[in-house]
Design an enzyme around this catalytic site. Sequence first.
Site, PDB file in Angstrom:
ATOM      1  N   TRP A 179       0.868  -1.182   0.000  1.00 61.15           N
ATOM      2  CA  TRP A 179       0.000   0.000   0.000  1.00 61.15           C
ATOM      3  C   TRP A 179       0.903   1.229   0.000  1.00 61.15           C
ATOM      4  O   TRP A 179       1.792   1.341   0.851  1.00 61.15           O
ATOM      5  CB  TRP A 179      -0.847  -0.044   1.274  1.00 61.15           C
ATOM      6  CG  TRP A 179      -1.788   1.107   1.465  1.00 61.15           C
ATOM      7  CD1 TRP A 179      -2.618   1.648   0.536  1.00 61.15           C
ATOM      8  CD2 TRP A 179      -2.014   1.829   2.684  1.00 61.15           C
ATOM      9  NE1 TRP A 179      -3.353   2.657   1.095  1.00 61.15           N
ATOM     10  CE2 TRP A 179      -2.997   2.798   2.412  1.00 61.15           C
ATOM     11  CE3 TRP A 179      -1.482   1.764   3.971  1.00 61.15           C
ATOM     12  CZ2 TRP A 179      -3.469   3.681   3.370  1.00 61.15           C
ATOM     13  CZ3 TRP A 179      -1.944   2.631   4.933  1.00 61.15           C
ATOM     14  CH2 TRP A 179      -2.929   3.582   4.632  1.00 61.15           C
TER      15      TRP A 179
ATOM     16  N   ASP B 137      -0.326  -5.267   9.488  1.00 60.77           N
ATOM     17  CA  ASP B 137      -1.353  -4.307   9.103  1.00 60.77           C
ATOM     18  C   ASP B 137      -2.542  -5.141   8.639  1.00 60.77           C
ATOM     19  O   ASP B 137      -2.433  -5.905   7.681  1.00 60.77           O
ATOM     20  CB  ASP B 137      -0.834  -3.414   7.974  1.00 60.77           C
ATOM     21  CG  ASP B 137      -1.845  -2.351   7.591  1.00 60.77           C
ATOM     22  OD1 ASP B 137      -2.920  -2.290   8.230  1.00 60.77           O
ATOM     23  OD2 ASP B 137      -1.579  -1.576   6.657  1.00 60.77           O
TER      24      ASP B 137
ATOM     25  N   LYS C 132     -13.020  -0.934   6.103  1.00 61.94           N
ATOM     26  CA  LYS C 132     -13.560  -1.802   5.054  1.00 61.94           C
ATOM     27  C   LYS C 132     -14.572  -2.804   5.609  1.00 61.94           C
ATOM     28  O   LYS C 132     -15.670  -2.909   5.106  1.00 61.94           O
ATOM     29  CB  LYS C 132     -12.448  -2.582   4.363  1.00 61.94           C
ATOM     30  CG  LYS C 132     -11.118  -1.911   4.364  1.00 61.94           C
ATOM     31  CD  LYS C 132     -10.955  -0.992   3.211  1.00 61.94           C
ATOM     32  CE  LYS C 132      -9.722  -0.136   3.456  1.00 61.94           C
ATOM     33  NZ  LYS C 132      -9.282   0.586   2.325  1.00 61.94           N
TER      34      LYS C 132
HETATM   35  N1  KET Z   1      -3.528  -0.640   5.367  1.00 62.46           N
HETATM   36  C1  KET Z   1      -3.758  -1.065   4.087  1.00 62.46           C
HETATM   37  C2  KET Z   1      -2.994  -2.222   3.588  1.00 62.46           C
HETATM   38  C3  KET Z   1      -4.693  -0.385   3.293  1.00 62.46           C
HETATM   39  O1  KET Z   1      -4.886  -0.823   2.070  1.00 62.46           O
HETATM   40  C4  KET Z   1      -5.394   0.712   3.793  1.00 62.46           C
HETATM   41  C5  KET Z   1      -6.339   1.448   2.942  1.00 62.46           C
HETATM   42  C6  KET Z   1      -5.141   1.084   5.124  1.00 62.46           C
HETATM   43  C7  KET Z   1      -4.214   0.388   5.873  1.00 62.46           C
HETATM   44  C8  KET Z   1      -5.769   2.240   5.793  1.00 62.46           C
HETATM   45  O2  KET Z   1      -7.106   2.317   5.818  1.00 62.46           O
HETATM   46  P1  KET Z   1      -7.906   3.243   6.875  1.00 62.46           P
HETATM   47  O3  KET Z   1      -8.959   3.853   6.118  1.00 62.46           O
HETATM   48  O4  KET Z   1      -6.923   4.257   7.418  1.00 62.46           O
HETATM   49  O5  KET Z   1      -8.327   2.294   7.925  1.00 62.46           O
HETATM   50  N2  KET Z   1      -6.314   1.408   1.688  1.00 62.46           N
HETATM   51  C9  KET Z   1      -7.242   2.002   0.744  1.00 62.46           C
HETATM   52  C10 KET Z   1      -7.610   3.414   0.976  1.00 62.46           C
HETATM   53  C11 KET Z   1      -6.469   4.388   1.072  1.00 62.46           C
HETATM   54  O6  KET Z   1      -5.560   4.375   0.276  1.00 62.46           O
HETATM   55  O7  KET Z   1      -6.536   5.230   2.019  1.00 62.46           O
HETATM   56  C12 KET Z   1      -6.701   1.766  -0.651  1.00 62.46           C
HETATM   57  O8  KET Z   1      -5.591   1.204  -0.799  1.00 62.46           O
HETATM   58  O9  KET Z   1      -7.386   2.122  -1.604  1.00 62.46           O
END
Ligand code: KET
Length: 945
Positions: free
Chosen positions: A677, A758, A794
């Site tokens: 990510w 993560d 998610k």
């Molecule tokens: N870790 C991973 C691996 C991840 O893909 C995301 C979010 C997050 C943490 C953080 O998510 P949060 O909303 O802070 O709980 N990924 C998606 C959104 C983004 O980029 O913020 C994405 O990859 O599209």
Amino acid sequence: MYMRRGNLSAKLLNICVASFCKAKQLVKAEAVIVDGIRLGILPNVVTYNTLVDAYCRFVGLDAAYCVIHRMREAGINPDVITYNSLIAGATKKNLFSKSLDLYEDMHREGISPNIWSYNILMHCYFKLGKPDEANKILHEIIFHNFSPTPVTFNIMINGLCKNGYVDNALMLFRYLHRCRFVPHLETYNILINGLCKSGRLGAVKRIFKDLGESGHKPNAITYNTVMKCCFRSKQYDLGLEIMSQMRSKGYTYDGFAYCTTISALLKTGRIYDANAFMEEMMRNGIELDIASYNTLINLYCKEGNFEAAFGLLDKIEKEGLECDQYTHMIIINGLCKAGKIVEAQRQISRMGFHSNLVASNCLIDGLCRYGQIDRAIELFESMEIKDSITYTSLVHNLCKARRFRYASKLMLACFRSGMKILKCTQRAVLDGLRDSGYRNDARKLQSRIRLAKMLKMLGSKERWVMECGVGHLKLCTIDDCLLQPGFRSSGESYLALLLRPLGVTDPLSCSVNKERALKRCVFMAFRTVMMSKVLHRSSVSGARSMSSWWRSVEPAPKDPILGVTEAFLADPSPDKVNVGVGAYRDDNGKPVVLECVREAERRIAGSLNMEYLPMGGSVKMVEETLKLAYGENSDFIKDKRIAAVQSLSGTGACRLFADFQKRFRPDSQIYIPVPTWANHHNIWRDAQVPQRTFHYYHPESKGLDFAGLMDDVKNAPNGSFFLLHACAHNPTGVDPSEEQWREISYQFKVKDHFAFFDMAYQGFASGDPERDVKSIKIFLEDGHHIGIAQSYAKNMGLYGQRVGCLSVLCEDEKQALAVKSQLQQLARPMYSNPPVHGALVVSTVLGDPDLKKLWLKEVKDMADRIIGMRTALRENLEKLGSPLSWEHITNQIGMFCYSGLTPEQVDRLTNEFHIYMTRNGRISMAGVTTGNVGYLANAIREVTK
Ligand code: KET
């Protein structure tokens, strides 16, 4: 089978175990023990002690504890040797307080320490900065009739030196000498080093002489240390003599020895000898670091030997080393100082340093030194950014050239820009003006400078002086003030007020002897008026003045993921499709609020107040969240071994951990998978933790690069931090199998690595949150102390509510409390405490068995819809006759499909088909619907033709 019946004995077993342990082959050592037991030979205390020692050395204390546990189970109690290994293990890892605790444990168990225990203990006390306690240990040794070993004295002398008691160290040393105790060579070296650090050259010389008479031969370390001390005390000749002694004794020079020798030779003017040494060093292929090169280049420049300096520059390049920011500047500065202005300019343009402030300052200095002051002024005028060095050096040189009026103009400009000029330079300008008959100018200059300083104190900038000057406040001298009509009207009544106590009713007609008092008052009045003007202006045109503050701010690059959503929203096309961000959509492409969440919201509506949550967030939410990761009936939860806080979703959890890592393991790095990510890189970058990568994805097989991963895990230094995706890896959708996770966990154990998981997609891999924590479960079973970032963005669709959790599994409750308190302390200055609403939704859903059941069903529905879309997309592509293999779409799991599309193909999808995805070819399957899957497949087919 390592052993056969017949030639067995416990002794043989121990020899085998010891040799395997020595060769770091602990698995084999364990296998021998197992074989032995099978054949009736039970391990004894020696066997276990050998193992404990090896585990302490190569794996970690935890593993050693496991052995001790086995040992106790076998009815064998640890002895002083076992404890010594543990204490030494903790000490080696710099866990000095832990060593002291272990010593206490040993005491409690009724085991008496031996001389080695005392030695280690003393070392720990010194390391902890407690020399008094260390001294007590020495008394205890004597009290218990143990003979101190040479190591005891080494530790004493070293500890005393390091704790700043060099004299005591020296005294102890002399005492030992008198007692005819022959110190080790190492003891000598330690003492010489300590004395050298406190600049005691005389004592160093005496000890060095003693050493010569003691029968020991000084080694390379001795020579280097003594020589370092000589050079530090500027005794170059003596230092060089020591160095030549070292050479005559047959010791070879290392980079450090060469550098210091060359530097000493240059400093004493023996440039040819220095060159000869340099050549010899190069011939011997000695490698230098860039800082040493810089020192040498600087010395050569000072000597005017630019040929040698450039030679070194070439050498740096040839060796593939990278020059740091100083290297070129040192040469430019040297050239300027030597009056080689043309060469300096050539170097500046070669390096593209035209607008480099330091380079320009060097040039100005050089031009002035060699009488080209007008060219210096020209350069000065063309410079966009100047600092106080620029001003000072030009003003200083203008004074030398007796151009005082121009110098005074620059000096004022300098103060108005909020910078300072050296006091002596100021004085030179003012004296110069007066001496050349410009008394009035000198006076004016003084009061203007005072005003400029005052304005700086008021926090205003040069602009204010000028802008205020447009009106009636242009006046800067007190005399002028009184003559200005505008000032009179606004200032007069104020003046009258101020002067009344002095008996002055008409400020303009006061007598000469009151002039001083009057001037002071006028000045104060002027300041007050000025201040009100400044404040007024700043409120009216604040924005305008701001623009100059942020002049250097460039637009930030777009975020690779969230930037896609921005572009999507800006596209007016009705056909547009967003498969960029990882956010779930229903089959109509609409965002989803889960039914369990809606119900929870109904239940909590109106029932809550809006008070702050504690710094660590909602206790109930955190409790439920830990159960999801560590297991409903986890012992770790029961034993309160987990330090956990509510975080600003997954991102916040990662960032909090990264900051924690930086604060408490400041020298550590983080290993991040390739790819990952994109925000992981930003997070650890902003927390200033250096990043390394490890192999993860194999582009050809479109699967896991397990061999590469394991190699990287093995090759990382012991005790490294690794970031792992717990499940549904983003962006690849490729996870290790259960067997592979076991091997990874084992290797982590061997290498004592820390795993930080993560887990942003729990439930999206298999459809069942419980099954998705397989990786974590394996690590927990293997006794790792892990960290976890959890997110409800998610799996509960709470994206914008920012609910998540950071947890760190600790050794015991006490440690967990400490870690949690530090996590809270990190959160406090960042955001004080996390938001309350989402946390309440989560705790309501998970705290109610029915709602939790509903949630689990809804997670499964989301995962199933995505799986359905994977099949649909693959089938569509195959139906369209694409000759490429699209098998990976259905092989990969989680929210994303790592399609293999190139950035150019993605650009075509966006430009020609209004399909938005990240340029790494990641398709968020959650954005694919029955309605757009055909369109998407067709577009992909078109761009991959
Ligand atoms: N870790 C991973 C691996 C991840 O893909 C995301 C979010 C997050 C943490 C953080 O998510 P949060 O909303 O802070 O709980 N990924 C998606 C959104 C983004 O980029 O913020 C994405 O990859 O599209």
